[in-house]
Design an enzyme around this catalytic site. Structure first.
Site, PDB file in Angstrom:
ATOM      1  N   GLU A  30       0.876  -1.000   0.138  1.00  0.00           N
ATOM      2  CA  GLU A  30       0.225   0.081   0.132  1.00  0.00           C
ATOM      3  C   GLU A  30       0.907   1.559  -0.332  1.00  0.00           C
ATOM      4  O   GLU A  30       0.452   1.925   0.879  1.00  0.00           O
ATOM      5  CB  GLU A  30      -0.750   0.027   1.486  1.00  0.00           C
ATOM      6  CG  GLU A  30      -1.867  -0.981   1.489  1.00  0.00           C
ATOM      7  CD  GLU A  30      -3.111  -1.192   0.219  1.00  0.00           C
ATOM      8  OE1 GLU A  30      -3.212   0.273  -0.690  1.00  0.00           O
ATOM      9  OE2 GLU A  30      -3.662  -2.302  -0.293  1.00  0.00           O
TER      10      GLU A  30
HETATM   11  C1  LIG Z   1       2.101  -9.593  -0.419  1.00  0.00           C
HETATM   12  C2  LIG Z   1       2.030  -8.331  -0.890  1.00  0.00           C
HETATM   13  C3  LIG Z   1       0.650  -7.965  -1.710  1.00  0.00           C
HETATM   14  C4  LIG Z   1       0.757  -6.794  -2.036  1.00  0.00           C
HETATM   15  N1  LIG Z   1      -0.674  -6.735  -2.481  1.00  0.00           N
HETATM   16  C5  LIG Z   1      -0.554  -5.448  -3.985  1.00  0.00           C
HETATM   17  C6  LIG Z   1      -1.366  -5.847  -3.977  1.00  0.00           C
HETATM   18  O1  LIG Z   1      -2.440  -6.159  -4.227  1.00  0.00           O
HETATM   19  N2  LIG Z   1      -2.056  -4.613  -5.417  1.00  0.00           N
HETATM   20  C7  LIG Z   1      -0.955  -4.211  -5.954  1.00  0.00           C
HETATM   21  O2  LIG Z   1      -0.986  -3.714  -7.010  1.00  0.00           O
HETATM   22  N3  LIG Z   1       0.143  -4.084  -5.435  1.00  0.00           N
HETATM   23  C8  LIG Z   1       0.705  -5.271  -4.101  1.00  0.00           C
HETATM   24  N4  LIG Z   1       1.573  -4.973  -3.557  1.00  0.00           N
HETATM   25  C9  LIG Z   1       2.951  -4.370  -3.867  1.00  0.00           C
HETATM   26  C10 LIG Z   1       3.207  -3.071  -3.490  1.00  0.00           C
HETATM   27  O3  LIG Z   1       2.196  -2.737  -2.536  1.00  0.00           O
HETATM   28  C11 LIG Z   1       4.330  -3.157  -3.480  1.00  0.00           C
HETATM   29  O4  LIG Z   1       5.358  -4.037  -3.026  1.00  0.00           O
HETATM   30  C12 LIG Z   1       4.822  -1.725  -2.588  1.00  0.00           C
HETATM   31  O5  LIG Z   1       4.303  -0.502  -3.420  1.00  0.00           O
HETATM   32  C13 LIG Z   1       6.648  -1.122  -3.313  1.00  0.00           C
HETATM   33  O6  LIG Z   1       6.879  -1.351  -4.398  1.00  0.00           O
HETATM   34  P1  LIG Z   1       8.488  -2.270  -5.256  1.00  0.00           P
HETATM   35  O7  LIG Z   1       8.530  -3.625  -4.490  1.00  0.00           O
HETATM   36  O8  LIG Z   1       8.766  -2.000  -6.748  1.00  0.00           O
HETATM   37  O9  LIG Z   1       9.366  -1.236  -4.550  1.00  0.00           O
HETATM   38  P2  LIG Z   1      10.181   0.216  -5.165  1.00  0.00           P
HETATM   39  O10 LIG Z   1       8.879   0.919  -5.635  1.00  0.00           O
HETATM   40  O11 LIG Z   1      11.111  -1.136  -6.181  1.00  0.00           O
HETATM   41  O12 LIG Z   1      10.971   0.415  -3.937  1.00  0.00           O
HETATM   42  C14 LIG Z   1      12.160  -0.316  -2.916  1.00  0.00           C
HETATM   43  C15 LIG Z   1      12.434   0.933  -1.705  1.00  0.00           C
HETATM   44  O13 LIG Z   1      12.710   2.332  -2.505  1.00  0.00           O
HETATM   45  C16 LIG Z   1      12.382   2.755  -1.779  1.00  0.00           C
HETATM   46  N5  LIG Z   1      11.422   4.512  -2.663  1.00  0.00           N
HETATM   47  C17 LIG Z   1      10.753   4.061  -3.810  1.00  0.00           C
HETATM   48  N6  LIG Z   1      10.368   5.055  -4.410  1.00  0.00           N
HETATM   49  C18 LIG Z   1      10.694   6.314  -3.824  1.00  0.00           C
HETATM   50  C19 LIG Z   1      10.815   7.554  -3.647  1.00  0.00           C
HETATM   51  N7  LIG Z   1      10.202   8.067  -4.440  1.00  0.00           N
HETATM   52  N8  LIG Z   1      11.504   8.070  -2.617  1.00  0.00           N
HETATM   53  C20 LIG Z   1      12.133   7.770  -1.740  1.00  0.00           C
HETATM   54  N9  LIG Z   1      11.981   6.219  -1.665  1.00  0.00           N
HETATM   55  C21 LIG Z   1      12.085   5.255  -2.654  1.00  0.00           C
HETATM   56  C22 LIG Z   1      10.902   2.144  -1.548  1.00  0.00           C
HETATM   57  O14 LIG Z   1      10.108   2.879  -0.414  1.00  0.00           O
HETATM   58  C23 LIG Z   1      11.213   0.972  -0.561  1.00  0.00           C
HETATM   59  O15 LIG Z   1      12.333   1.596   0.023  1.00  0.00           O
HETATM   60  C24 LIG Z   1       1.895  -6.349  -2.489  1.00  0.00           C
HETATM   61  C25 LIG Z   1       3.335  -6.444  -2.165  1.00  0.00           C
HETATM   62  C26 LIG Z   1       3.315  -7.690  -1.016  1.00  0.00           C
HETATM   63  C27 LIG Z   1       5.259  -8.033  -1.435  1.00  0.00           C
END
Ligand SMILES: Cc1cc2nc3c(=O)[nH]c(=O)nc-3n(C[C@H](O)[C@H](O)[C@H](O)COP(=O)(O)OP(=O)(O)OC[C@H]3O[C@@H](n4cnc5c(N)ncnc54)[C@H](O)[C@@H]3O)c2cc1C
Length: 579
Positions: free
Chosen positions: A435
């Site tokens: 989220e």
């Molecule tokens: C079990 C599970 C259930 C999920 N359920 C859903 C769902 O139902 N629907 C859905 O759409 N998604 C879902 N997700 C996805 C989840 O919302 C994302 O994993 C999350 O938003 C982070 O995106 P990412 O994993 O690509 O990390 P990234 O965006 O790659 O982030 C990696 C790191 O970089 C940091 N970062 C990234 N951009 C910035 C910035 N601009 N400034 C500062 N820091 C930054 C982040 O805080 C994090 O620490 C789920 C994920 C999991 C693991």
């Protein structure tokens, strides 16, 4: 196995004594006829019964079993069908849904406490209905009348479930670069093509149909997040009678194997020219989806609190039972319960003082949402918007801390599966990540919620808190509240010269806000305790815990203040190759 009983006494206290929500309910025509204190108590008691007796005892077996995947079909833990049915029969998915479409019309103050109980019982299971409730909020606000009257009754009843499809392999926090495409068809619908990952409840065996809310880009979409549209994409295209008809062109490609919430299906969803229907205006999909995400983010806070509550209950029971070391007894062959050791008391009071303030905070935020929804109170809406990222991030960070601390109370046994503490740690960990990560929440709070409106909503918040909380007896909190407001102004002034400043300090700033707000929660609690109304043990427990918070938790805010005033240069100037 870990036990759970819903903290009903504290929930009642928060609703009816601390925030006195019953007065508001009676003042609102949509609520006054259907809801009073007695009805609300009956609803909470029923929720407590289901969660404690039916769902919580089986959370460990759901964790062990997990979901299984075979050729596009996802099977949930064996008992999930039965408890899902029970949830449907009670109408719990539509608890705060719109009565015009079959919802129960209850306020968020009640449904947030229900969500807390569900998360204490089994976070993984809670997500199936949780995502559906969120999808309903987005549809209610942005779909046309025909879509609402068709889909909402089936979603509120739990007959069908909902999802939120945002994330792609290369687009997580940065949704603007997503690739899923939506091409207009001649019949007014769209063909959706793309692959979404990490989709909670994307595929499962609990409902006849799954309604995906999918973000995608139209062919003429502007670049970035301004070019994203929202589509409703059913797993089965409903026939004229509203039954699941032809299979849509979408399939679950696999499920993730993950650290926790094993009973929740986290799916790769492949859309291959699937039929979808536009919700809201073209290119305005992200704003529509944020309606859903904001709802979900408050529910995330309940995940942190729910897990932490269960962790506390078990750590307390263990600490009273486990005999190790001597404090009072001088007999070398005997040992005392570990709760007599100062360090164990420290751990328990850290958790208790944060959990109870967290519950008060959660009801406060939910009450703001109710004031906005039922009474059109714009300031309340502003306060709720401001506090949404704090609820999500502070409550889940503290919830994880609480579960780890409670695990520590168990010593080595906390690391062993059968006690259930390691499951709580694993399950709650995700709430800090999905989220929108807590880092992104902090940016949202600091940049979009505080700086973008030049502290206006923050002023409304403090005006509201100061009007209802007497700080004359608490000089430390009064001073801290002042320090927080002064620091905010200083940061906003400095930000004009230092463009990276706010992004650099955002996490510490959000944490500081959390500790200040929890201080208000405890001070307000002290002011409404009444020995004539509440059991002496309840009053004394609150008084001890409040004082502990003021003496030993709130001072953490002073170190955060120091950090927030410190130079940020090293973080931004150190070249990447020197890390
Ligand atoms: C079990 C599970 C259930 C999920 N359920 C859903 C769902 O139902 N629907 C859905 O759409 N998604 C879902 N997700 C996805 C989840 O919302 C994302 O994993 C999350 O938003 C982070 O995106 P990412 O994993 O690509 O990390 P990234 O965006 O790659 O982030 C990696 C790191 O970089 C940091 N970062 C990234 N951009 C910035 C910035 N601009 N400034 C500062 N820091 C930054 C982040 O805080 C994090 O620490 C789920 C994920 C999991 C693991």
């Amino acid at each position: 196995m870990s036990q759970y009983q819903a903290p009903l006494q504290d929930m009642h206290f928060n609703l009816f004594d601390l925030w006195q929500v019953q007065d508001f309910w009676q003042s609102q025509p949509q609520l006054a006829e259907t809801l009073d204190q007695e009805t609300a108590s009956a609803i909470l008691e029923e929720a407590a019964k289901i969660t404690a007796e039916t769902i919580a005892p089986k959370a460990a077996s759901a964790d062990a079993e997990g979901v299984t995947y075979s050729n596009g079909v996802v099977t949930t833990p064996a008992h999930y069908k039965e408890i899902y049915q029970l949830q449907c029969e009670g109408g719990w998915t539509g608890l705060s849904g719109d009565p015009e479409y079959g919802g129960m019309g209850m306020p968020k103050t009640l449904s947030s406490l229900y969500e807390e109980m569900m998360c204490s019982a089994d976070i993984a299971f809670s997500l199936y209905a949780g995502l559906t409730s969120g999808a309903c909020v987005a549809l209610l606000q942005h779909a046309d009348e025909a879509t609402k009257s068709f889909y909402l009754p089936k979603l509120y009843s739990g007959e069908w479930s909902g999802t939120m499809c945002l994330t792609e392999a290369h687009a997580g926090s940065d949704l603007g670069i997503m690739r899923t495409q939506a091409v207009p068809a001649t019949d007014g619908s769209y063909r959706i093509t793309g692959s979404k990952i990490f989709i909670t409840a994307g595929e499962h065996d609990l409902t006849d149909n799954i309604i995906h809310l999918v973000l995608a880009k139209l062919p003429d979409a502007p670049a970035g997040s301004r070019g994203i549209s929202l589509f409703l994409v059913p797993k089965f295209l409903p026939d004229a009678n509203g039954n699941p008809g032809e299979r849509n062109q979408l399939v679950c490609g696999s499920v993730e194997h993950k650290m926790g919430i094993h009973g929740s299906a986290t799916c790769v969803m492949n859309f291959d020219g699937a039929t979808g229907y536009l919700i809201g205006e073209p290119h305005k999909g992200l704003a529509c989806m944020f309606t859903m995400m904001n709802y979900e983010r408050l529910a995330m806070g309940s995940q942190g609190l729910g897990a932490a509550e269960r962790a506390y209950q078990n750590a307390l029971a263990y600490a009273k039972d486990r005999l190790q070391g001597r404090t009072e007894t001088r007999d070398a062959n005997k040992a005392d319960p570990i709760i007599q050791h100062p360090d164990v008391r420290r751990m328990l009071l850290n958790i208790k003082s944060i959990n109870e303030a967290g519950r008060s905070f959660s009801v406060y935020v939910a009450h703001q949402l109710d004031k906005a929804k039922f009474a059109g109170d714009e300031k309340a809406q502003g306060i709720a918007n401001l506090l949404t990222p704090v609820t999500k991030a502070f409550m889940t960070d503290r919830g994880f801390d609480a579960c780890v601390t409670a695990q520590q109370v168990f010593g080595g046994h906390g690391y062993i599966k059968e006690w259930g503490m390691e499951q709580l740690v694993r399950d709650v960990r995700i709430a800090q990540i999905y989220e929108g990560t807590n880092g992104i929440q902090a940016l949202d709070f600091t940049l979009r919620k505080v700086a973008a409106d030049k502290g206006q909503a923050l002023q409304w918040l403090f005006a509201d808190l100061l009007a209802t909380t007497d700080l004359t007896a608490n000089a430390a909190l009064a001073e801290l509240a002042q320090q927080f407001q002064t620091l905010t102004q200083q940061l906003l002034n400095r930000a004009a010269q230092e463009p990276q400043l706010l992004a650099t300090v955002a996490c510490d700033y959000l944490d500081l806000a959390g500790y200040v707000l929890y201080g208000f929660m405890w001070q307000k609690t002290l002011s409404v305790l009444d020995e004539n109304k509440h059991a002496a043990s309840f009053v004394q427990s609150k008084q001890h815990t409040a004082q502990y918070y003021f003496d030993r938790v709130m001072p953490k805010a002073q170190s955060l203040l120091a950090v927030l005033k410190a130079p940020v240069a090293q973080m931004n100037e150190m070249p990447v190759e020197l890390f």
